[in-house]
Design a protein around this motif. Sequence first.
Motif, PDB file in Angstrom:
ATOM      1  N   SER A   5     -23.967 -34.039 -18.066  1.00  0.00           N
ATOM      2  CA  SER A   5     -23.558 -33.460 -16.274  1.00  0.00           C
ATOM      3  C   SER A   5     -22.762 -34.166 -15.540  1.00  0.00           C
ATOM      4  O   SER A   5     -22.343 -34.051 -14.551  1.00  0.00           O
ATOM      5  CB  SER A   5     -25.077 -34.043 -16.152  1.00  0.00           C
ATOM      6  OG  SER A   5     -26.113 -32.807 -16.650  1.00  0.00           O
ATOM      7  N   GLU A  59     -19.072 -33.140 -15.956  1.00  0.00           N
ATOM      8  CA  GLU A  59     -19.705 -31.775 -15.022  1.00  0.00           C
ATOM      9  C   GLU A  59     -19.745 -32.356 -13.847  1.00  0.00           C
ATOM     10  O   GLU A  59     -18.564 -30.622 -13.063  1.00  0.00           O
ATOM     11  CB  GLU A  59     -20.631 -30.804 -15.749  1.00  0.00           C
ATOM     12  CG  GLU A  59     -20.915 -29.586 -15.051  1.00  0.00           C
ATOM     13  CD  GLU A  59     -21.623 -28.729 -15.495  1.00  0.00           C
ATOM     14  OE1 GLU A  59     -22.592 -29.616 -14.972  1.00  0.00           O
ATOM     15  OE2 GLU A  59     -21.598 -27.502 -15.055  1.00  0.00           O
ATOM     16  N   ALA A  60     -19.762 -33.434 -13.522  1.00  0.00           N
ATOM     17  CA  ALA A  60     -19.851 -32.656 -11.639  1.00  0.00           C
ATOM     18  C   ALA A  60     -19.182 -33.645 -11.134  1.00  0.00           C
ATOM     19  O   ALA A  60     -18.531 -33.042  -9.564  1.00  0.00           O
ATOM     20  CB  ALA A  60     -21.171 -34.040 -11.002  1.00  0.00           C
ATOM     21  N   LEU A  61     -18.455 -34.864 -11.648  1.00  0.00           N
ATOM     22  CA  LEU A  61     -16.846 -34.976 -11.740  1.00  0.00           C
ATOM     23  C   LEU A  61     -16.289 -34.174 -12.102  1.00  0.00           C
ATOM     24  O   LEU A  61     -14.694 -33.895 -11.316  1.00  0.00           O
ATOM     25  CB  LEU A  61     -16.834 -36.264 -12.233  1.00  0.00           C
ATOM     26  CG  LEU A  61     -17.777 -37.474 -12.343  1.00  0.00           C
ATOM     27  CD1 LEU A  61     -17.934 -38.713 -12.958  1.00  0.00           C
ATOM     28  CD2 LEU A  61     -17.263 -37.896 -10.473  1.00  0.00           C
TER      29      LEU A  61
END
Lengths: 503, 366
Positions: B334, B337-339
């Motif tokens: 996650s 993914e956020a990065l």
Amino acid sequence: MRPVLGVTLKGIEAVPIEIEVEITGGLFAISVVGLPDTAVKEARERVRAALRSNGILLRGRIALNLAPADLPKVGSLLDLPMAVGLAAESGAVPVGKPAIFLGELAMDGRLRSTKGAVAAALLARRNGLPLYLPPQNAPEASLVKGVEIYAAPDLASLLAHLKGERPLPPFAEPLPEEGEPPAEPDLCDIKGQAAAKRALEIAAAGHHNILLVGSPGSGKTMLARALRGILPPLTDEERLETMLVRSTLGVRTNPGRSRPYRVVHHTASTIALCGGGASLKPGEISLAHRGVLFLDEFAEFHRDLLEALRQPLEDGTITVSRASGSVTYPARVLLVCACNPCPCGYLGDPQEPCRCAPHVLERYRNRLSGPILDRIDLHVPVPRLTPEELVCLEGRQGQPSAEVRKDVLAARQAQEERWGAEGLHSNAEIPERLVRTGIRLSRDVRPFLAQSARNLRLSGRGISRVLKVARTVADLRGNDLVTVEDLCEALAYRGGGTAGDVA
Amino acid sequence: MTLREEALLALNRWEGFHAGMLEDWPVGPEEILEGDESLWVRLGLSPKAQEMVARLRREGWATAERERAERLGARLLFWGGDGYPPRLADLERPPAVLYARGKWPVAARMDAIVGTRRCSPYGSRIARELGCLLAEASIGVLSGGALGVDGAAHAGALEAEGATAAVLGTGVDLAYPPQHEDLFARIRERGTLLSEYPLSTASRPWRFPRRNRLIAALADRLVVVEAPVKSGAIVTAKLAMELGREVWVVPGRIDEWVCKGSNALLWDGAHPLVELEDLARVAAPEQATLYGPWAEKGDTSPLLDALRSFGDQAVDILASAVKMSAADVLAELSRLEALGLARRTLPGRWSAEPSTGRKKAGHPIL
């Protein structure tokens, strides 16, 4: 107040019924007034035969009034108070102090089990009255503490007790404490699916609703069943709440501590699910109170059925209103839904191509998305593993259910401590006003959350959902403040990756 | 509108007609429209076609159609007239009239991105990336406006605020597929909807293969993303090769049916696209430095390395590869993914994000 009281049920509430008897001269006849239903009317035959088998012969014209007169009386649970009332009026037993009687009579005077014992016990406690009931119902009634309960196996022993000849001992048997519930199937028996297992652990710990999406054969149903083995046991208060609903329906179960687990088929009617009918019965959602309501093949359910679930999922109670009245039942459930990613079931599967036409997919997606999905905190894809991947995982053993259950229990206790003052039991119940203030974050979480919310296009509701799940993850990891790591894990279970977004 | 244009417009309504016929005929289009049966028989028009031409003339259909196009803001491009794309002359049966709704011309040069409607999430993602890259290199993105690869390519171009053109198999006033109504509205703003079919022509199965020849002819280069053996994209690609257009293929997995046709094109001599940037680099060499290789992204972790070794991995496999608990793997995924370093591809499966040094777009659309 008349000394002989019975009860009738209005929803999960017991209403006291006074039994008034008049015996006058004339030809033998019994009439029952006070809006009795057929079962209550027919009680006069059972009552007469039961009294006769105990040597009490009724003579003359007998009128039985069940007060209050304008409240409909339902069911066979009024047999015993009617019999005691008749025995007292005919002078066979002395009129003692008031008490509540409950039970169905056999022709030979034995007592049969009945419904509503828990509700009657609550009524008895409120009014400080003793309660007489069949022995089969005594354990569930004894969940209500502080009530004098007498379990009478038959009319003869009850009459002897009232006469003071052979006093019955108050029911004081301890409830059988059962051990750990058997985990069927155990989490460690399921190959792979570590992500889904972890999501189940979070669901069990924080009482979060969960949606499992996967191709046929990926193990959704088995995972949903395994949830049973990791749920924490019911607390005393919760056990009473669940038994109250069950005893209202007359479901014969021992008052154990394992949580209810109700599976609903997609052909179920709204009444079966939410409760209702002429007698305002509780539905599956109330039977699953404090436990699991499992909707398999979620996409097959009728839209209006799912719409009907919205309000109870939000409030934890369901109010059933019909022409005959309105009743509120408890309905705090952990909703577990399972569905295929697309009508053919193989969208995104690495082995089998999806055969759905684009417009079919679109329709399926529209059917799935909706307000009910907004109330599901954990969206979990369950990928079907390829044979090579399964071989690769051979020999790796996951955590057994019993161990997971211990972690879950510890997380639950942390939540009870935190939210107990607010009257909440779990993180899933945190109201919107508390999400922003009550969930304490470590310092670096807020900027990270803001950045991810922008990158991942989270809505306001999506952010609260992620925060609640993050709180549970932190509880499972034993963190007092929610850390970035907790938040990251919670982000993995948000809407992305389910049927609505894949492909 | 001149008489000739009016005649072309009317004749174009007859689907058997194409501009190539004009070369063979001794008379101009206006004379055909004004002519009588004996002329039509001499030219070899079928009785059905004769009936249609007579009816269109009787009803004054061309004038009405022109008014409809004006109301809609659609521009009419006539064979041999202003704005008519010269590339279409390469075709054996070029259209006599093109309807262009939006900006025309779209871009100095256009590359086509085509593929199956039922593409994998990977195909959809790649099409989108390609759309973005081409748009950033100021190349127009041409496609068919269908679901799947086409839609993703258009969306990618729009995202990078580039120009894009959709060649439709219906009239330019219709939105088919209906899911793309919004997309078409956006295309009209920044690019154009093109069609050879008169307004309100409904979608019929035979109209889509026919419009494919326009895509093949209009494009400078054609990229096939994912296409099964029997598909419109393959037809388009074969035609593009015959017309001498450069054909590129995104190599797919050899055991997936959606890639069978496109992979077979490689055997037929198409260029394999092994780096996303290759297309843009070849087109505009000065831009090549904008896109760096993977290693330039400083962020590494064992999990990211495991993800980069191959795509579409299940959490279980990742967890056993990096010896972490599933919970930690999920948390780390996650974070990546956020990065913008990893993404969910198939349900429950993750891949590393190919790095192009650009901000990543959100979810792929179907």
